[in-house]
Design a protein around this motif. Structure first.
Motif, PDB file in Angstrom:
ATOM      1  N   ILE A  41     -13.434 -72.808-116.000  1.00 57.37           N
ATOM      2  CA  ILE A  41     -13.209 -74.025-116.783  1.00 57.37           C
ATOM      3  C   ILE A  41     -12.877 -73.670-118.234  1.00 57.37           C
ATOM      4  N   GLU A  42     -13.536 -72.632-118.736  1.00 58.94           N
ATOM      5  CA  GLU A  42     -13.226 -72.165-120.094  1.00 58.94           C
ATOM      6  C   GLU A  42     -11.766 -71.699-120.160  1.00 58.94           C
ATOM      7  N   MET A  43     -11.350 -70.958-119.137  1.00 58.52           N
ATOM      8  CA  MET A  43      -9.969 -70.473-119.088  1.00 58.52           C
ATOM      9  C   MET A  43      -8.980 -71.645-119.012  1.00 58.52           C
ATOM     10  N   MET A  44      -9.333 -72.649-118.205  1.00 54.18           N
ATOM     11  CA  MET A  44      -8.443 -73.799-118.040  1.00 54.18           C
ATOM     12  C   MET A  44      -8.126 -74.442-119.388  1.00 54.18           C
ATOM     13  N   GLY A  45      -9.116 -74.471-120.297  1.00 56.92           N
ATOM     14  CA  GLY A  45      -8.921 -75.046-121.622  1.00 56.92           C
ATOM     15  C   GLY A  45      -7.898 -74.286-122.442  1.00 56.92           C
ATOM     16  N   LYS A  46      -7.729 -72.982-122.120  1.00 57.85           N
ATOM     17  CA  LYS A  46      -6.808 -72.167-122.907  1.00 57.85           C
ATOM     18  C   LYS A  46      -5.427 -72.047-122.266  1.00 57.85           C
ATOM     19  N   LYS A  73      -5.948 -60.593 -96.304  1.00 59.93           N
ATOM     20  CA  LYS A  73      -5.174 -60.125 -95.157  1.00 59.93           C
ATOM     21  C   LYS A  73      -4.921 -61.287 -94.172  1.00 59.93           C
ATOM     22  N   ALA A  74      -5.952 -62.095 -93.934  1.00 61.76           N
ATOM     23  CA  ALA A  74      -5.812 -63.193 -92.980  1.00 61.76           C
ATOM     24  C   ALA A  74      -4.791 -64.226 -93.462  1.00 61.76           C
ATOM     25  N   LEU A  75      -4.728 -64.442 -94.779  1.00 67.53           N
ATOM     26  CA  LEU A  75      -3.832 -65.470 -95.298  1.00 67.53           C
ATOM     27  C   LEU A  75      -2.427 -64.955 -95.562  1.00 67.53           C
ATOM     28  N   GLY A  76      -2.311 -63.650 -95.782  1.00 63.95           N
ATOM     29  CA  GLY A  76      -1.001 -63.090 -96.094  1.00 63.95           C
ATOM     30  C   GLY A  76      -0.461 -63.674 -97.389  1.00 63.95           C
ATOM     31  N   ALA A  77       0.824 -64.015 -97.404  1.00 63.94           N
ATOM     32  CA  ALA A  77       1.483 -64.493 -98.630  1.00 63.94           C
ATOM     33  C   ALA A  77       0.893 -65.817 -99.115  1.00 63.94           C
ATOM     34  N   ASP A  78       0.283 -66.580 -98.212  1.00 66.58           N
ATOM     35  CA  ASP A  78      -0.287 -67.868 -98.621  1.00 66.58           C
ATOM     36  C   ASP A  78      -1.480 -67.713 -99.559  1.00 66.58           C
ATOM     37  N   ALA A  79      -2.021 -66.482 -99.635  1.00 62.19           N
ATOM     38  CA  ALA A  79      -3.161 -66.260-100.527  1.00 62.19           C
ATOM     39  C   ALA A  79      -2.702 -66.157-101.978  1.00 62.19           C
ATOM     40  N   ASN A  80      -1.431 -65.849-102.189  1.00 60.94           N
ATOM     41  CA  ASN A  80      -0.936 -65.660-103.555  1.00 60.94           C
ATOM     42  C   ASN A  80      -1.194 -66.883-104.423  1.00 60.94           C
ATOM     43  N   TYR A  81      -1.436 -66.615-105.704  1.00 63.00           N
ATOM     44  CA  TYR A  81      -1.674 -67.618-106.749  1.00 63.00           C
ATOM     45  C   TYR A  81      -3.084 -68.199-106.710  1.00 63.00           C
ATOM     46  N   ALA A  82      -3.820 -68.012-105.646  1.00 58.27           N
ATOM     47  CA  ALA A  82      -5.175 -68.578-105.604  1.00 58.27           C
ATOM     48  C   ALA A  82      -6.051 -67.907-106.660  1.00 58.27           C
ATOM     49  N   PHE A  83      -6.807 -68.725-107.390  1.00 56.40           N
ATOM     50  CA  PHE A  83      -7.769 -68.198-108.349  1.00 56.40           C
ATOM     51  C   PHE A  83      -9.127 -68.086-107.677  1.00 56.40           C
ATOM     52  N   THR A 103     -13.959 -63.310-121.069  1.00 53.25           N
ATOM     53  CA  THR A 103     -14.182 -64.177-122.224  1.00 53.25           C
ATOM     54  C   THR A 103     -12.858 -64.436-122.915  1.00 53.25           C
ATOM     55  N   ASP A 104     -11.880 -63.619-122.549  1.00 54.25           N
ATOM     56  CA  ASP A 104     -10.507 -63.851-123.002  1.00 54.25           C
ATOM     57  C   ASP A 104      -9.577 -63.363-121.896  1.00 54.25           C
ATOM     58  N   PHE A 105      -8.272 -63.641-122.028  1.00 54.24           N
ATOM     59  CA  PHE A 105      -7.345 -63.237-120.967  1.00 54.24           C
ATOM     60  C   PHE A 105      -7.268 -61.715-120.860  1.00 54.24           C
ATOM     61  N   MET A 106      -7.321 -61.197-119.640  1.00 49.45           N
ATOM     62  CA  MET A 106      -7.200 -59.762-119.408  1.00 49.45           C
ATOM     63  C   MET A 106      -5.790 -59.438-118.918  1.00 49.45           C
ATOM     64  N   THR A 107      -5.247 -60.305-118.057  1.00 48.38           N
ATOM     65  CA  THR A 107      -3.871 -60.188-117.596  1.00 48.38           C
ATOM     66  C   THR A 107      -3.309 -61.599-117.666  1.00 48.38           C
ATOM     67  N   LYS A 108      -2.001 -61.700-117.766  1.00 46.61           N
ATOM     68  CA  LYS A 108      -1.408 -63.035-117.827  1.00 46.61           C
ATOM     69  C   LYS A 108      -1.516 -63.690-116.443  1.00 46.61           C
ATOM     70  N   PRO A 109      -2.170 -64.849-116.362  1.00 44.66           N
ATOM     71  CA  PRO A 109      -2.234 -65.507-115.045  1.00 44.66           C
ATOM     72  C   PRO A 109      -0.869 -66.071-114.675  1.00 44.66           C
ATOM     73  N   MET A 110      -0.586 -66.141-113.378  1.00 45.36           N
ATOM     74  CA  MET A 110       0.634 -66.804-112.925  1.00 45.36           C
ATOM     75  C   MET A 110       0.331 -68.291-112.925  1.00 45.36           C
ATOM     76  N   TYR A 111       0.865 -68.989-113.947  1.00 42.68           N
ATOM     77  CA  TYR A 111       0.499 -70.382-114.165  1.00 42.68           C
ATOM     78  C   TYR A 111       1.653 -71.097-114.807  1.00 42.68           C
ATOM     79  N   PRO A 112       1.926 -72.381-114.500  1.00 46.61           N
ATOM     80  CA  PRO A 112       1.268 -73.127-113.414  1.00 46.61           C
ATOM     81  C   PRO A 112       1.710 -72.618-112.037  1.00 46.61           C
ATOM     82  N   VAL A 113       0.866 -72.850-111.047  1.00 51.24           N
ATOM     83  CA  VAL A 113       1.147 -72.366-109.700  1.00 51.24           C
ATOM     84  C   VAL A 113       2.294 -73.191-109.097  1.00 51.24           C
TER      85      VAL A 113
END
Lengths: 285, 400
Positions: B158-163, B267-277, B384-394
């Motif tokens: 939720i903290e990340m969402m604010g940023k 593994k079970a989801l394959g490509a559909d797992a991508n972007y999930a936080f 507490t701060d971004f470590m890698t750039k998130p893929m956003y918006p999904v």
């Protein structure tokens, strides 16, 4: 619009529920065996399709009939070698032996398949198309169609083919059927095999919509039981209708009362049906 | 002749009894874990982590108490994913097997019930499988936990969402109805209110549910910016697959308390797992130094080599539980349960899992690192701060 979509969800899911229950209803109606390992057979069918798809690269819908043949053979062997020994004894015995079978199949599945989650995930698994503002998931629609088609097949078999007549005759009057040259041992095995094949098809479709674990069987057995009672054991189409009824009831419950209460409603329906129409639970074929 | 035979048999029996029981210089840690049943997939992390850590500590010379050296032993039972059986097994462990100390099962609802056995018999239990704050709100003195409080699981998300830009303004909160998830949902509602984010859909479902189409239809109609989801891994799998099937696309993101850090899940989801936080309280990072394994990266490598799959935070948490006992026993200089309990309460040491230190209520406090699946890999994106750039918006399902 939300209501229409939720009704559609319920109908599509209900078709698959009906297919799950169809095999159980058939075996129950003809053999008078309440097969508590039915969910485990659904699970095995799911894994068969899964491995045909992931290892052999066969499209899941093409793998479905193969899995049905495999499961028919497995079901035939189970009835021939094991269940025929107790088929005419008290119901408690058949309950016990199918319960034991369920435990053995489940834990053997964990040993062989491990407890890892599996999904049957072809490229079109998440595909959907819009109709009048509603979203129709392709796989669920296909599962629904397969369920109806298989129910039609079972109906045709039971009502229009000599084998089906023999199956019904055995269920109605064993002595008379024997006098006409029916071999009940073989017929029971064929019937159980058909039940297992239907379970196998349901398992493959379930793996495309949901996921497979060795433990999925128990809750599916319970659900099949409820639907078999609600739909009655006499007519395959009624079983599918029973499934759709439960599917819609669950969906509406999730919308209006809350998703935590879906089980309360489906098992509550079972109680209501047993109270109002107790004869439905009586075997017929 | 007959008497001598009986005597010989008796001697044989007592010899077997001796080898079966704990030797005088063993310290036995008892646990009942889900080795079979619906939770077996996660239960195995605890079985394997306990075993690996016990073996490692024994190989390094065991546990020194005063001038005596003890060997660690594990008494592990399979609770078949049945809470009632697990409680009976813990009673068996303390009353019949007479184990010295208790390790925990997986999952909050198990830990909630099993920990009462530890408290009743006054045998310390250090468990790494139950995060629900319910477990630690009963004033128990003998129960410690190495998973951070469930109430705060979504705090960092939720903290990340604010940023993020644009920041999600409305969310759908979907949660299961068991001890852990009720605790997560309760805390998340508060965190969302504090952050000024509106909850447009708030739905609780029955644990073990496989169909989410009704909830998803409501989520879709509400057109939310984000989905915050908490439950069990199989349910997360179903939820994500049905999201795709019903074409449900939150404009921002969807985040899950469980599943995302698990290799098997991806593994079970394959490509559909991508972007999930998702989130994890542990990453196999070399900066986490450890007395026995060197560091967390070496632990992860040894674990993978021995068991053939990657450890996640469940395994690291389980390893820290075993280490807690060793550190506390050495500090207390005795095997007396009450004294070891006091030592655990005051302990503080660096481990492959985290800096282990228990709060007043017995539970560790750790931040959750927000992770995202990017091209099939789990990438840490925010602490507490971004470590890698998130893929956003999904992106929507049909635009991936």
């Amino acid at each position: 619009m939300v209501l229409a979509q939720i009704l559609l969800n319920g109908i599509l899911l209900g078709g698959l529920y009906g297919l799950m229950a169809l095999g159980m209803a058939l075996v129950w109606g003809v053999l008078n065996i309440v097969n508590l390992s039915h969910g485990a057979l659904i699970m095995l069918g799911g894994y068969t399709v899964y491995y045909l798809f992931t290892l052999a690269g066969i499209d899941p819908f093409v793998a479905l009939p193969i899995a049905m043949v495999v499961m028919f053979a497995a079901g035939f062997a189970l009835q021939w070698g094991l269940l025929n020994l107790v088929v005419r004894s008290k119901m408690l015995n058949t309950l016990l032996i199918t319960f034991g079978l369920d435990v053995v199949l489940t834990f053997a599945a964990q040993l062989v398949f491990t407890a890892d989650f599996r999904t049957i995930n072809p490229s079109y698994a998440g595909a959907n198309f819009p109709v009048l503002g509603l979203t129709v998931p392709v796989v669920r629609l296909a599962a629904f169609c397969v369920a109806v088609a298989l129910a039609a097949g079972v109906w045709f078999l039971l009502n229009r083919m000599p084998l089906g007549r023999a199956i019904r005759a055995t269920a109605q009057n064993l002595t008379a059927a024997r006098l006409y040259g029916v071999n009940p041992r073989k017929l029971y095995a064929i019937t159980f095999g058909i039940g297992a094949a239907l379970a196998g098809a349901a398992g493959g479709l379930y793996g495309m919509i949901s996921n497979l674990t060795p433990y999925m069987g128990a809750s599916l057995t319970a659900k099949s039981f409820v639907i078999a009672i609600i739909g009655g054991l006499a007519n395959p189409f009624n079983v599918i209708l029973g499934g759709i009824f439960v599917g819609i009831a669950e969906s509406l419950t999730a919308l209006y009362i809350g998703p935590t209460y879906t089980d309360v409603i489906s098992f509550g329906l079972l109680v209501v049906v047993l109270v109002v129409r107790p004869k439905r639970a009586v075997r017929a074929a | 002749m007959k008497t001598s035979l009986t005597l010989a048999l008796a001697a044989l029996l007592s010899a077997t009894a001796l080898t079966g029981a704990a030797m005088a210089d063993d310290i036995v840690l008892g646990a009942s874990v889900q080795l079979t049943g619906t939770n077996a997939n996660t239960g195995r992390y605890y079985r394997d982590a306990y075993q690996l850590t016990v073996d490692k500590i024994n190989a390094a010379g065991g546990v020194k108490v005063g001038d005596k050296t003890y060997t660690l032993k594990l008494d592990l039972l399979d609770n078949q994913s049945d809470v009632n059986l697990s409680v009976r097994q813990y009673v068996q462990l303390v009353s019949a097997d007479k184990v010295n100390f208790l390790l925990g099962p997986f999952a909050s609802n198990f830990a909630l019930s099993d920990s009462s056995v530890a408290e009743k018999y006054q045998i310390p239990m250090v468990q790494g499988g139950g995060a629900s704050t319910q477990i630690f709100s009963r004033g128990y003195k003998y129960v410690f936990g190495t998973l951070p409080p469930a109430d705060d699981y979504f705090a960092s998300t939720i903290e990340m969402m604010g940023k993020l830009s644009p920041a999600p303004k409305t969310v759908a909160l979907v949660s299961a109805d068991d001890s852990f998830d009720v605790s997560v949902a309760k805390g998340t509602r508060k965190h969302l209110a504090d952050a000024g984010v509106q909850i447009a859909v708030d739905q609780t479902y029955r644990e073990g549910a496989s169909d989410f189409s009704s909830i998803l239809t409501q989520v879709k109609a509400a057109n939310v910016d984000a989905i915050l989801w908490t439950g069990h891994e199989t349910e997360a799998l179903n939820f994500i697959r049905q999201m795709k099937g019903l074409n449900v696309n939150p404009t921002g993101l969807s985040a899950f308390t469980v599943g995302v850090p698990t290799a098997d899940f991806r593994k079970a989801l394959g490509a559909d797992a991508n972007y999930a936080f998702g989130m994890t309280s542990w990453l196999p990072d070399a900066s986490l130094k450890d007395r026995w394994f060197g560091d967390a990266a070496q632990f992860a490598a040894e674990y993978k080599a021995k068991f053939g799959y990657d450890p996640d935070y469940h395994a690291a948490s389980g390893a820290a539980d075993v280490q807690t006992f060793v550190e506390a026993i050495e500090k207390a200089g005795t095997l007396d349960p009450a004294k070891v309990r006091d030592a655990i309460a005051g302990i503080s040491f660096d481990s492959l899992y985290a800096k282990v230190k228990y709060g007043e209520n017995g539970q560790i406090v750790l931040p959750q690192v927000v992770v995202q699946i990017q091209d099939g890999n789990m990438v840490p994106v925010y602490a507490t701060d971004f470590m890698t750039k998130p893929m956003y918006p999904v992106p929507a399902w049909d635009k991936r």
